[in-house]
Design an enzyme around this catalytic site. Sequence first.
Site, PDB file in Angstrom:
ATOM      1  N   CYS A  26       0.752  -1.109   0.044  1.00 30.14           N
ATOM      2  CA  CYS A  26       0.048   0.010   0.049  1.00 30.14           C
ATOM      3  C   CYS A  26       1.049   1.223   0.129  1.00 30.14           C
ATOM      4  O   CYS A  26       1.977   1.082  -0.067  1.00 30.14           O
ATOM      5  CB  CYS A  26      -0.992   0.115   1.427  1.00 30.14           C
ATOM      6  SG  CYS A  26      -1.900  -1.509   1.522  1.00 30.14           S
ATOM      7  N   ARG A  43      -4.767   1.037  -0.817  1.00 35.53           N
ATOM      8  CA  ARG A  43      -4.321  -0.408  -0.756  1.00 35.53           C
ATOM      9  C   ARG A  43      -4.312  -1.168  -2.289  1.00 35.53           C
ATOM     10  O   ARG A  43      -4.924  -1.103  -2.983  1.00 35.53           O
ATOM     11  CB  ARG A  43      -5.484  -1.256  -0.233  1.00 35.53           C
ATOM     12  CG  ARG A  43      -5.219  -2.707   0.052  1.00 35.53           C
ATOM     13  CD  ARG A  43      -6.376  -3.443   0.831  1.00 35.53           C
ATOM     14  NE  ARG A  43      -5.953  -4.838   1.190  1.00 35.53           N
ATOM     15  CZ  ARG A  43      -6.830  -5.857   0.987  1.00 35.53           C
ATOM     16  NH1 ARG A  43      -8.126  -5.725   0.961  1.00 35.53           N
ATOM     17  NH2 ARG A  43      -6.358  -7.089   1.259  1.00 35.53           N
ATOM     18  N   GLY A  50       3.690  -2.928   3.039  1.00 32.91           N
ATOM     19  CA  GLY A  50       4.509  -3.854   3.058  1.00 32.91           C
ATOM     20  C   GLY A  50       3.772  -5.386   3.023  1.00 32.91           C
ATOM     21  O   GLY A  50       2.651  -5.468   2.597  1.00 32.91           O
ATOM     22  N   ASP A  58      -2.327  -9.543   6.907  1.00 32.04           N
ATOM     23  CA  ASP A  58      -1.057  -9.637   7.765  1.00 32.04           C
ATOM     24  C   ASP A  58      -0.989  -8.525   8.640  1.00 32.04           C
ATOM     25  O   ASP A  58      -0.488  -8.266   9.581  1.00 32.04           O
ATOM     26  CB  ASP A  58       0.337  -9.758   6.912  1.00 32.04           C
ATOM     27  CG  ASP A  58       0.049  -8.863   5.804  1.00 32.04           C
ATOM     28  OD1 ASP A  58      -0.794  -8.208   5.498  1.00 32.04           O
ATOM     29  OD2 ASP A  58       1.367  -8.591   5.129  1.00 32.04           O
ATOM     30  N   GLY A  61      15.991 -10.859  -7.659  1.00 36.92           N
ATOM     31  CA  GLY A  61      17.325 -11.243  -7.107  1.00 36.92           C
ATOM     32  C   GLY A  61      18.139 -10.145  -6.078  1.00 36.92           C
ATOM     33  O   GLY A  61      19.269 -10.057  -5.984  1.00 36.92           O
TER      34      GLY A  61
END
Length: 639
Positions: free
Chosen positions: A2, A47, A73, A97, A359
Amino acid sequence: MCGVAGIVSTSPPDPGHVKEMCRLIAHRGPDGEGYHVDAHAALGMRRLAIIDVAGGDQPVYNEDGTVAAVFNGEIYNFVELRDRLVARGHRFTTGSDTEVLVHLYEDHGEDLVEHLRGMFAFAIWDAARRRLLLARDRVGKKPLYYRQAGASLAFASELKALVADPSVSRELDPVALHHYLTYQYVPAPWSIYRGIRKLPPGHLLVWQDGEARLRRYWKLDFTPRPMGSEREAAERARQLLLDATRVRMVSERPLGAFLSGGIDSSAVVAAMARLSDRPVKTFCIGFDDQRYDERSYAASVARRYGTDHHEFVVVGSSALEVLPTVARHFDEPFADSSAIPSFFVAELSRRHVTVVLNGDGGDECFGGYRRYAFMKRVGRMQPPKRLRGVLDRIGSALAQADTTPRLRRIGRGIRLLGETPQHRYASLMSHFSGEGKNALYTDAQHEQVAGIDSNDLIRHVFDTSAADEDVNRLMDVDVNTYLPGDLLVKVDITTMAHSLEARSPFLDHHLMEWAAGLPGGWKVDGQVTKALLKKAMVPWLPSELLHRPKAGFGVPLADWLRCELRPLAYDLLTDHTARARGLFRPDVVRGLLQDHSEGRDRSNLLWSLLQFELWQRTCAEQSWDTSCAVTQPAQGHCG
């Protein structure tokens, strides 16, 4: 994933202003918005729905509604944390979360960050205590800016949300500009605006009743630790990478991976293929210039693992077209030219997925940069102290002489021999020397930064590192400077510009903490970089990929500046608007433009100045007109 924004104050904040802040960062979260408003706080968020798409709206609250949180996050261990909190009697109303934050705060206060595994920038408002907690993840994957004015504090995921307030001064911070010209990015805690700061990685900010304090809660520890044999370490590296990849593949939205053709992104794709029951979607950017094109290596990995592979080729004309848009998204000058292909690969990926793995961090964990091997080699050639002054004088004379680029490079090499390791590395990481900046600045600008040495930022980290080998000290420096200031900013801004979430398995703090304790010789073995990771990847990746020279994510910048971008650079850097700023000497800028040598240093200097001026036009003044930059050809042409 977000965007967040908010204001806390001893007097009632303006909720309308917070809504406008969130509108400006809507690209970070196109799937919804939410707000909390009370007598002392106004919090907002946009969001991008990834976890609990149906029910994970924000803000989230504790059981009695006295603690509210907005969050940017992903918390990868949220299921484990949720189970633990439920066992302690906490009640959850969503499956997101984000909700673990308010309940962890109830149990642990500001120490809740110690329990989090993930990337994050969040705000928790404790109404009962009139306390705001801001936190940024350990290595700085998610950004957070803030501004304190009297008894009020405003924060946001992007600068544009803070400077939207008409009362905020857009005065340039001369120290930030000084550091930008050295590193091509503005390092934390500075922002390009005086009075607005970045919350540094691994830090908390606590505001209460008009007073604010900062605290660092994490620093990667490079103290050597027992590791067993190299074979055991290689196996452990594979296990840690698999686990870090596994937790980052949890998503209710389509997921894929950037695949550049380098070892790090290839290793992540190999790990994803082992963990997935369907073909991994992979995305690669190439160039029409073969010197910079790595698509063949990416394609070999894609074939090996049967991925659903997508490519896009960047040419100079497309770079010219996208420059104003890229500058507008970065909000402050940023001169890492790989932001352009990063922007394009994010755009390509978003057509197919919402989440990508990459990566990033492999070089900083396992010693992947060629400069580490160079520093190791030069360290063995360290001359006696009595000769260092002589080498410095000879090297400086050649480096500053009006000769060929090759002789100037030789001069810089001689000068590096006479420096201490920390000074040498600071020189290597500098794109613009102190002498060069002094020659460029007007007298007024020079007075603003007199006595400030940008290289002190690197030397301080080197001198205070817990590592006992220079190779690990260099990685410590990069984890604290180049990684959060350049690489992670580039990835966050270019992906979020397209409402795309990027996740980095190599930046899992469990993997990073383990890798930091490895011997330096296992990472850089002679001139072999990333030695241990290459051994670990033998079962996973083609040998021709493991043993080819590192290419990086470079672009044909010198060619672009000589051809497609030359009119733009000439027009922007020499017109009245640029000269009227009174920052740089017009004769020095014009000399750079008229120098037809193909040296990398000249290209970097021009690019840094061009990006600064682009930022001024697109963000600070909001007066960019794409037609004005390209309709009037500059002197000279390509060919």
